[in-house]
Design an enzyme around this catalytic site. Structure first.
Site, mmCIF file in Angstrom:
data_model
loop_
_atom_site.group_PDB
_atom_site.id
_atom_site.type_symbol
_atom_site.label_atom_id
_atom_site.label_comp_id
_atom_site.label_asym_id
_atom_site.label_seq_id
_atom_site.Cartn_x
_atom_site.Cartn_y
_atom_site.Cartn_z
ATOM 1 N N LYS A 244 0.822 -1.212 0.000
ATOM 2 C CA LYS A 244 0.000 0.000 0.000
ATOM 3 C C LYS A 244 0.853 1.257 0.000
ATOM 4 O O LYS A 244 2.019 1.247 0.373
ATOM 5 C CB LYS A 244 -0.997 -0.036 1.162
ATOM 6 C CG LYS A 244 -2.142 -1.006 0.852
ATOM 7 C CD LYS A 244 -3.279 -0.982 1.825
ATOM 8 C CE LYS A 244 -4.376 -1.945 1.323
ATOM 9 N NZ LYS A 244 -5.456 -2.123 2.290
ATOM 10 N N ARG A 285 -3.653 -9.967 4.645
ATOM 11 C CA ARG A 285 -4.064 -10.077 3.239
ATOM 12 C C ARG A 285 -2.921 -9.538 2.394
ATOM 13 O O ARG A 285 -2.574 -8.360 2.501
ATOM 14 C CB ARG A 285 -5.345 -9.263 3.036
ATOM 15 C CG ARG A 285 -5.904 -9.273 1.622
ATOM 16 C CD ARG A 285 -7.190 -8.435 1.567
ATOM 17 N NE ARG A 285 -7.724 -8.361 0.219
ATOM 18 C CZ ARG A 285 -7.291 -7.508 -0.699
ATOM 19 N NH1 ARG A 285 -6.333 -6.650 -0.423
ATOM 20 N NH2 ARG A 285 -7.821 -7.506 -1.909
#
Ligand code: 7PJ
Length: 315
Positions: A244, A285
């Protein structure tokens, strides 16, 4: 979650660890998170996903990547057909179904690994569950589609409830919180209550702080640092931070000459995953399943070592 205080603080984050009920039953067997962090592998089937967009343009390649993640030790493969990166536009249910259904079908024919469908649309979830998917990953925590809660209840499948401030297209414009940890915990408590009221078994629910979803760098960091606060909800905690953009921002701050793109965030993602586990995550995840498993097994071992310390809560 255990809350017993220990005489010796085993770690600056405080006492932690998956409780005895850190298990998720699926149609393809249990996901066991008791002392072993589960890894959910990301399978994006979108032309525009920011981290691996366009890499799986055809069904065979996507299925092969899913099988590879299962072989590498993923506990769940999460199939998604709509990018929710900041600024991404919505896609129709028909388009999303075109992308994900053949992949769910192909995976289901070839592996018993639990499959999660990453969608906030009840129609997409329903068709994917019909094709053999096992659970729903809903980034809207059952808010965007009024039919989703009833579907999950009727199908009696696990569901991930994720926090997001705002909508995917605009969420990163000006995220604002007075106390991000408290507000995310309160939101998730309310969504768990809503899910249970809708007939979803509490044992089916996973909670997720939604790293990067309507959050600035400092919000993401505070949520990870104080992830333990979500333990009070009594449900397994999933953290998604793989590749991210906040990782890139940290990296840029320390080495401004070499800004890292999404593909260059592996080390940051692994450090973040290990930190999340030590802060109380039960599942992560990730894009990089094999590498993440090697990292989180070390974090799991360090966490388990608390049991050997006289006076620690595990003795
Ligand atoms: C997450 C997600 C996350 C859950 C995405 C990306 C953006 N679902 N879907 N948690 N992130 N539950 O993978 O970078 O953090 S899409």
């Amino acid at each position: 979650m255990r809350t017993t205080p220990s005489r010796h603080e085993p770690f600056p984050f405080g006492d932690f660890g998956p409780g005895p009920d850190a298990m998720l039953a699926t149609r393809h067997g249990p996901v066991d998170m008791r002392g072993r962090t589960a890894v959910m592998g990301i399978l994006n089937v979108t032309p525009d996903s920011f981290a691996d967009g366009g890499r799986y343009p055809d069904v065979d390649a996507a299925v092969a990547r899913g099988l590879e993640m299962a072989r590498q030790g993923a506990s769940i493969v999460d199939v998604g057909g709509e990018s929710t990166r900041p600024g991404a536009g919505a896609v129709s249910a028909a388009e999303e179904l075109d992308r994900v259904l053949p992949v769910v079908r192909g995976l289901r024919q070839r592996t018993p690994v639990p499959i999660s469908i990453d969608t906030y649309k009840a129609e997409v979830a329903r068709r994917a569950l019909d094709e053999g998917a096992d659970m729903v990953n809903d980034i809207s925590a059952l808010r965007f589609d009024p039919a989703m809660a009833g579907l999950v209840a009727d199908e009696d499948v696990p569901v991930v409830l994720m926090h997001m401030q705002g909508q995917p297209r605009t969420m990163q414009v000006a995220p604002r919180y007075d106390d991000v940890v408290r507000e995310v915990a309160d939101f998730l408590r309310e969504r768990v209550a809503h899910a249970v009221k809708s007939g979803i078994g509490p044992e089916r629910i996973v909670v997720d702080p939604g790293i990067g979803f309507g959050k600035g760098l400092e919000h993401n960091l505070a949520l990870l640092r104080y992830l333990r606060a979500l333990g009070e909800l009594g449900r397994p905690v999933l953290v998604g931070l793989s590749r991210k953009s906040f990782l890139g921002r940290i990296e840029e701050a320390s080495a401004p000459a070499q800004p890292a793109g999404p593909g260059g965030r592996l080390e940051g993602s692994l450090a973040g995953a290990a930190a999340a586990v030590l802060a109380g995550a039960h599942m992560v995840r990730v894009h990089d399943v094999a590498e993440t498993l090697r990292a989180v097994r070390v974090a799991d071992a360090i966490r388990a070592a608390g049991a050997a310390r006289p006076g620690s809560a595990d003795c």
